[in-house]
Design a protein around this motif. Structure first.
Motif, mmCIF file in Angstrom:
data_model
loop_
_atom_site.group_PDB
_atom_site.id
_atom_site.type_symbol
_atom_site.label_atom_id
_atom_site.label_comp_id
_atom_site.label_asym_id
_atom_site.label_seq_id
_atom_site.Cartn_x
_atom_site.Cartn_y
_atom_site.Cartn_z
ATOM 1 N N MET A 155 2.154 -8.951 3.652
ATOM 2 C CA MET A 155 1.792 -7.533 3.667
ATOM 3 C C MET A 155 2.178 -6.893 2.331
ATOM 4 O O MET A 155 3.277 -7.102 1.834
ATOM 5 N N ARG A 156 1.278 -6.122 1.779
ATOM 6 C CA ARG A 156 1.493 -5.464 0.490
ATOM 7 C C ARG A 156 1.657 -3.957 0.670
ATOM 8 O O ARG A 156 0.932 -3.334 1.434
ATOM 9 N N PRO A 157 2.622 -3.368 -0.057
ATOM 10 C CA PRO A 157 2.831 -1.921 0.054
ATOM 11 C C PRO A 157 1.732 -1.140 -0.664
ATOM 12 O O PRO A 157 1.085 -1.656 -1.577
ATOM 13 N N ASN A 158 1.573 0.093 -0.256
ATOM 14 C CA ASN A 158 0.650 0.988 -0.949
ATOM 15 C C ASN A 158 1.150 1.177 -2.388
ATOM 16 O O ASN A 158 2.355 1.362 -2.608
ATOM 17 N N ASP A 159 0.248 1.168 -3.341
ATOM 18 C CA ASP A 159 0.621 1.353 -4.747
ATOM 19 C C ASP A 159 1.358 2.673 -4.970
ATOM 20 O O ASP A 159 2.254 2.752 -5.806
#
Length: 187
Positions: A176-180
């Motif tokens: 899972m990648r965080p919002n920029d």
């Protein structure tokens, strides 16, 4: 992975009006819909279970401040090297504390931060629960009581730490990648 939220290919479910309103509220209050919510949106029942637990633990009534709960999230996520949660909850610590340097210390190593005895006891307990749950003994709870925590507070510390251990593992499993946007918040 550019533009992807997770490494899994799960289509968003048809969201109910209540969930659409919840996402709109996130957009209004935060300026974004957190990617963790988008990741869970493939199954509205799972999304609701996640958000209900999260909102109760992090925003509900507690003897722990919102900052203290975010500090637990960061300390646990640091042990677990959870990129998503360190970025997202590190931003929350920066924002709630009003101190970007403190937020960075928390993300890197909470022991480097200028903490009260209460905060240190809380975070040491959360870390021990993360690293060695079978080694939690009455002396650990007694140390929290000595630092001023009630038994209800101890429940909240444990529940928050446990929730983030679960969340960290899901985030790691699915990349899972965080919002920029989190990277620039409260700096």
């Amino acid at each position: 992975m550019t533009g992807r939220i997770t490494a899994l290919d799960l289509a968003q479910a048809e969201l109910s009006e209540a969930t659409k309103a919840y996402f709109a509220k996130c957009e209004e209050k935060l300026g974004l819909v957190p990617n963790v919510l988008k990741a869970y949106a493939f199954d509205e029942k799972k999304l609701r279970a996640f958000t209900d637990m999260y909102n109760d633990l992090m925003l509900g009534e507690s003897g722990l401040s919102k900052l203290e709960r975010e500090m637990i999230a960061v300390a646990v996520s640091c042990v677990n090297h959870c990129y998503y949660c360190l970025v997202a909850h590190g931003a929350a610590v920066r924002q709630l504390s009003g101190d970007p340097a403190f937020g960075e210390m928390m993300v890197m190593n909470f022991r480097a931060a200028d903490l009260s005895d209460r905060q240190r006891a809380m975070l040491e307990f959360a870390v021990k629960l993360t690293e060695e749950p079978a080694r939690i003994v009455e002396a650990d709870r007694a140390a929290l009581r000595q630092a001023g925590f009630s038994d209800r507070d101890i429940w909240d510390i444990a529940s928050t730490a446990a929730f983030f251990n679960m969340s960290n593992r899901v985030a790691a499993a699915i990349d899972m990648r965080p919002n920029d946007e989190y990277h620039a918040m409260a700096r």
